[in-house]
Design a protein around this motif. Structure first.
Motif, PDB file in Angstrom:
ATOM      1  N   VAL A 174       0.886  -1.161   0.000  1.00  0.00           N
ATOM      2  CA  VAL A 174       0.000   0.000   0.000  1.00  0.00           C
ATOM      3  C   VAL A 174       0.926   1.213   0.000  1.00  0.00           C
ATOM      4  O   VAL A 174       1.764   1.345   0.903  1.00  0.00           O
ATOM      5  CB  VAL A 174      -0.902   0.034   1.259  1.00  0.00           C
ATOM      6  CG1 VAL A 174      -1.781   1.267   1.255  1.00  0.00           C
ATOM      7  CG2 VAL A 174      -1.728  -1.241   1.376  1.00  0.00           C
ATOM      8  N   SER A 175       0.803   2.095  -1.006  1.00  0.00           N
ATOM      9  CA  SER A 175       1.722   3.235  -1.057  1.00  0.00           C
ATOM     10  C   SER A 175       1.120   4.416  -1.809  1.00  0.00           C
ATOM     11  O   SER A 175       0.165   4.275  -2.560  1.00  0.00           O
ATOM     12  CB  SER A 175       3.048   2.823  -1.706  1.00  0.00           C
ATOM     13  OG  SER A 175       2.845   2.444  -3.047  1.00  0.00           O
ATOM     14  N   TRP A 176       1.715   5.582  -1.561  1.00  0.00           N
ATOM     15  CA  TRP A 176       1.359   6.789  -2.304  1.00  0.00           C
ATOM     16  C   TRP A 176       2.457   7.823  -2.102  1.00  0.00           C
ATOM     17  O   TRP A 176       3.268   7.730  -1.197  1.00  0.00           O
ATOM     18  CB  TRP A 176       0.004   7.352  -1.869  1.00  0.00           C
ATOM     19  CG  TRP A 176      -0.059   7.870  -0.467  1.00  0.00           C
ATOM     20  CD1 TRP A 176       0.240   9.134  -0.032  1.00  0.00           C
ATOM     21  CD2 TRP A 176      -0.441   7.139   0.703  1.00  0.00           C
ATOM     22  NE1 TRP A 176       0.058   9.227   1.325  1.00  0.00           N
ATOM     23  CE2 TRP A 176      -0.365   8.016   1.812  1.00  0.00           C
ATOM     24  CE3 TRP A 176      -0.863   5.826   0.929  1.00  0.00           C
ATOM     25  CZ2 TRP A 176      -0.672   7.623   3.103  1.00  0.00           C
ATOM     26  CZ3 TRP A 176      -1.163   5.437   2.214  1.00  0.00           C
ATOM     27  CH2 TRP A 176      -1.073   6.330   3.278  1.00  0.00           C
ATOM     28  N   LEU A 205       7.503   9.456  -0.044  1.00  0.00           N
ATOM     29  CA  LEU A 205       6.883   8.167  -0.327  1.00  0.00           C
ATOM     30  C   LEU A 205       6.361   7.579   0.977  1.00  0.00           C
ATOM     31  O   LEU A 205       7.098   7.451   1.953  1.00  0.00           O
ATOM     32  CB  LEU A 205       7.885   7.202  -0.953  1.00  0.00           C
ATOM     33  CG  LEU A 205       7.377   5.776  -1.164  1.00  0.00           C
ATOM     34  CD1 LEU A 205       6.253   5.752  -2.204  1.00  0.00           C
ATOM     35  CD2 LEU A 205       8.511   4.853  -1.585  1.00  0.00           C
ATOM     36  N   ILE A 206       5.083   7.237   0.993  1.00  0.00           N
ATOM     37  CA  ILE A 206       4.472   6.526   2.108  1.00  0.00           C
ATOM     38  C   ILE A 206       4.278   5.096   1.627  1.00  0.00           C
ATOM     39  O   ILE A 206       3.620   4.867   0.609  1.00  0.00           O
ATOM     40  CB  ILE A 206       3.100   7.141   2.486  1.00  0.00           C
ATOM     41  CG1 ILE A 206       3.191   8.657   2.679  1.00  0.00           C
ATOM     42  CG2 ILE A 206       2.518   6.428   3.686  1.00  0.00           C
ATOM     43  CD1 ILE A 206       4.091   9.107   3.795  1.00  0.00           C
ATOM     44  N   HIS A 207       4.865   4.125   2.320  1.00  0.00           N
ATOM     45  CA  HIS A 207       4.858   2.744   1.825  1.00  0.00           C
ATOM     46  C   HIS A 207       4.702   1.758   2.982  1.00  0.00           C
ATOM     47  O   HIS A 207       5.486   1.768   3.924  1.00  0.00           O
ATOM     48  CB  HIS A 207       6.161   2.476   1.079  1.00  0.00           C
ATOM     49  CG  HIS A 207       6.246   1.083   0.522  1.00  0.00           C
ATOM     50  ND1 HIS A 207       7.449   0.518   0.184  1.00  0.00           N
ATOM     51  CD2 HIS A 207       5.316   0.150   0.236  1.00  0.00           C
ATOM     52  CE1 HIS A 207       7.250  -0.703  -0.287  1.00  0.00           C
ATOM     53  NE2 HIS A 207       5.959  -0.948  -0.248  1.00  0.00           N
ATOM     54  N   TYR A 208       3.678   0.928   2.865  1.00  0.00           N
ATOM     55  CA  TYR A 208       3.442  -0.152   3.815  1.00  0.00           C
ATOM     56  C   TYR A 208       3.550  -1.467   3.055  1.00  0.00           C
ATOM     57  O   TYR A 208       2.917  -1.637   2.018  1.00  0.00           O
ATOM     58  CB  TYR A 208       2.037  -0.042   4.423  1.00  0.00           C
ATOM     59  CG  TYR A 208       1.761   1.276   5.098  1.00  0.00           C
ATOM     60  CD1 TYR A 208       2.182   1.506   6.398  1.00  0.00           C
ATOM     61  CD2 TYR A 208       1.078   2.292   4.427  1.00  0.00           C
ATOM     62  CE1 TYR A 208       1.923   2.723   7.029  1.00  0.00           C
ATOM     63  CE2 TYR A 208       0.823   3.508   5.052  1.00  0.00           C
ATOM     64  CZ  TYR A 208       1.244   3.714   6.341  1.00  0.00           C
ATOM     65  OH  TYR A 208       0.991   4.908   6.960  1.00  0.00           O
ATOM     66  N   SER A 209       4.349  -2.381   3.552  1.00  0.00           N
ATOM     67  CA  SER A 209       4.519  -3.682   2.923  1.00  0.00           C
ATOM     68  C   SER A 209       4.003  -4.758   3.879  1.00  0.00           C
ATOM     69  O   SER A 209       4.504  -4.901   4.991  1.00  0.00           O
ATOM     70  CB  SER A 209       5.992  -3.929   2.606  1.00  0.00           C
ATOM     71  OG  SER A 209       6.137  -5.151   1.923  1.00  0.00           O
ATOM     72  N   ILE A 210       2.978  -5.483   3.429  1.00  0.00           N
ATOM     73  CA  ILE A 210       2.330  -6.498   4.262  1.00  0.00           C
ATOM     74  C   ILE A 210       2.812  -7.879   3.859  1.00  0.00           C
ATOM     75  O   ILE A 210       2.709  -8.261   2.695  1.00  0.00           O
ATOM     76  CB  ILE A 210       0.796  -6.423   4.121  1.00  0.00           C
ATOM     77  CG1 ILE A 210       0.297  -5.042   4.551  1.00  0.00           C
ATOM     78  CG2 ILE A 210       0.119  -7.540   4.913  1.00  0.00           C
ATOM     79  CD1 ILE A 210      -1.158  -4.781   4.227  1.00  0.00           C
ATOM     80  N   GLU A 211       3.332  -8.618   4.820  1.00  0.00           N
ATOM     81  CA  GLU A 211       3.667 -10.020   4.619  1.00  0.00           C
ATOM     82  C   GLU A 211       2.425 -10.819   5.003  1.00  0.00           C
ATOM     83  O   GLU A 211       1.947 -10.737   6.135  1.00  0.00           O
ATOM     84  CB  GLU A 211       4.840 -10.428   5.490  1.00  0.00           C
ATOM     85  CG  GLU A 211       5.234 -11.879   5.332  1.00  0.00           C
ATOM     86  CD  GLU A 211       6.399 -12.250   6.238  1.00  0.00           C
ATOM     87  OE1 GLU A 211       6.455 -13.435   6.618  1.00  0.00           O
ATOM     88  OE2 GLU A 211       7.217 -11.384   6.565  1.00  0.00           O
ATOM     89  N   VAL A 212       1.897 -11.570   4.064  1.00  0.00           N
ATOM     90  CA  VAL A 212       0.646 -12.294   4.282  1.00  0.00           C
ATOM     91  C   VAL A 212       0.910 -13.583   5.050  1.00  0.00           C
ATOM     92  O   VAL A 212       1.722 -14.411   4.639  1.00  0.00           O
ATOM     93  CB  VAL A 212      -0.038 -12.609   2.928  1.00  0.00           C
ATOM     94  CG1 VAL A 212      -1.262 -13.482   3.120  1.00  0.00           C
ATOM     95  CG2 VAL A 212      -0.395 -11.314   2.213  1.00  0.00           C
ATOM     96  N   THR A 261       5.366  -3.780   7.511  1.00  0.00           N
ATOM     97  CA  THR A 261       6.505  -2.913   7.748  1.00  0.00           C
ATOM     98  C   THR A 261       6.186  -1.552   7.145  1.00  0.00           C
ATOM     99  O   THR A 261       5.630  -1.473   6.057  1.00  0.00           O
ATOM    100  CB  THR A 261       7.771  -3.493   7.084  1.00  0.00           C
ATOM    101  OG1 THR A 261       8.041  -4.770   7.670  1.00  0.00           O
ATOM    102  CG2 THR A 261       8.969  -2.585   7.249  1.00  0.00           C
ATOM    103  N   VAL A 262       6.540  -0.496   7.863  1.00  0.00           N
ATOM    104  CA  VAL A 262       6.379   0.872   7.375  1.00  0.00           C
ATOM    105  C   VAL A 262       7.747   1.330   6.857  1.00  0.00           C
ATOM    106  O   VAL A 262       8.739   1.242   7.576  1.00  0.00           O
ATOM    107  CB  VAL A 262       5.936   1.826   8.507  1.00  0.00           C
ATOM    108  CG1 VAL A 262       5.738   3.233   7.967  1.00  0.00           C
ATOM    109  CG2 VAL A 262       4.693   1.308   9.204  1.00  0.00           C
ATOM    110  N   TYR A 263       7.789   1.793   5.604  1.00  0.00           N
ATOM    111  CA  TYR A 263       9.014   2.349   5.028  1.00  0.00           C
ATOM    112  C   TYR A 263       8.804   3.841   4.824  1.00  0.00           C
ATOM    113  O   TYR A 263       7.740   4.267   4.403  1.00  0.00           O
ATOM    114  CB  TYR A 263       9.326   1.721   3.671  1.00  0.00           C
ATOM    115  CG  TYR A 263       9.642   0.249   3.742  1.00  0.00           C
ATOM    116  CD1 TYR A 263      10.937  -0.183   3.970  1.00  0.00           C
ATOM    117  CD2 TYR A 263       8.642  -0.698   3.563  1.00  0.00           C
ATOM    118  CE1 TYR A 263      11.226  -1.544   4.027  1.00  0.00           C
ATOM    119  CE2 TYR A 263       8.928  -2.053   3.620  1.00  0.00           C
ATOM    120  CZ  TYR A 263      10.222  -2.461   3.848  1.00  0.00           C
ATOM    121  OH  TYR A 263      10.506  -3.800   3.905  1.00  0.00           O
ATOM    122  N   ASP A 264       9.831   4.627   5.086  1.00  0.00           N
ATOM    123  CA  ASP A 264       9.737   6.043   4.755  1.00  0.00           C
ATOM    124  C   ASP A 264      10.723   6.360   3.638  1.00  0.00           C
ATOM    125  O   ASP A 264      11.442   5.479   3.159  1.00  0.00           O
ATOM    126  CB  ASP A 264       9.931   6.932   5.986  1.00  0.00           C
ATOM    127  CG  ASP A 264      11.329   6.850   6.583  1.00  0.00           C
ATOM    128  OD1 ASP A 264      12.275   6.436   5.885  1.00  0.00           O
ATOM    129  OD2 ASP A 264      11.478   7.223   7.755  1.00  0.00           O
TER     130      ASP A 264
END
Length: 148
Positions: free
Chosen positions: A60-62, A77-84, A97-100
């Motif tokens: 999920v990002s924008w 950049l706002i970026h969330y990476s979900i490990e399912v 994880t939240v990435y900046d």
């Protein structure tokens, strides 16, 4: 009689052969359209990642324009990476994880994602979890597949 059968078949499948609005198969939906949204805070870019056997991640990002839409030099950049961890029906559970923009990470936040789909309005996502790291409490509605 043949015409009635053909009309009935079109009504069941939908005019474009896509998923109908009363039921959807999450696996089919995500594999057919793995990229959704418009890369904005209200309509973020959504990516569903599959390998040869399973659905393993979701992004999920924008880009946040920081109040200056014509100046892209200060975009964040706002970026969330979900490990399912699992998904069934319309529920995804995992950790994110939240990435900046500086590639700093804030890791391992439990999350549950509820997905609904309606052919006329699109994909909707609702996020819940015990932490308050960014996705919890967010909902995104009327997401459409990205142009391919």
């Amino acid at each position: 009689m043949a015409v009635l059968l053909l009309v009935g078949a079109i009504a069941l499948v939908g005019c474009d052969g896509n998923l109908n609005n009363s039921e959807f198969d999450l696996d089919q939906l995500m594999k057919q359209y793995d990229e959704w949204g418009q890369d904005t805070e209200d309509n973020p870019y959504i990516y569903f990642a599959f390998d040869s056997t399973s659905f393993y991640a979701m992004d999920v990002s924008w880009e946040d324009d920081n109040g200056t839409p014509t100046d892209t030099s200060d975009d964040t950049l706002i970026h969330y990476s979900i490990e399912v961890d699992s998904y069934t029906d319309s529920t995804i559970t995992g950790h994110y994880t939240v990435y900046d923009s500086e590639l700093d990470m804030n890791v391992d936040h439990p999350i549950t994602v509820q997905i609904t789909y309606n052919a006329s309005s699109g994909l909707s996502l609702s996020f819940s979890g015990p932490d308050n790291a960014g996705l919890e409490g967010k909902s995104y509605n009327n997401l459409q597949p990205c142009d391919s």
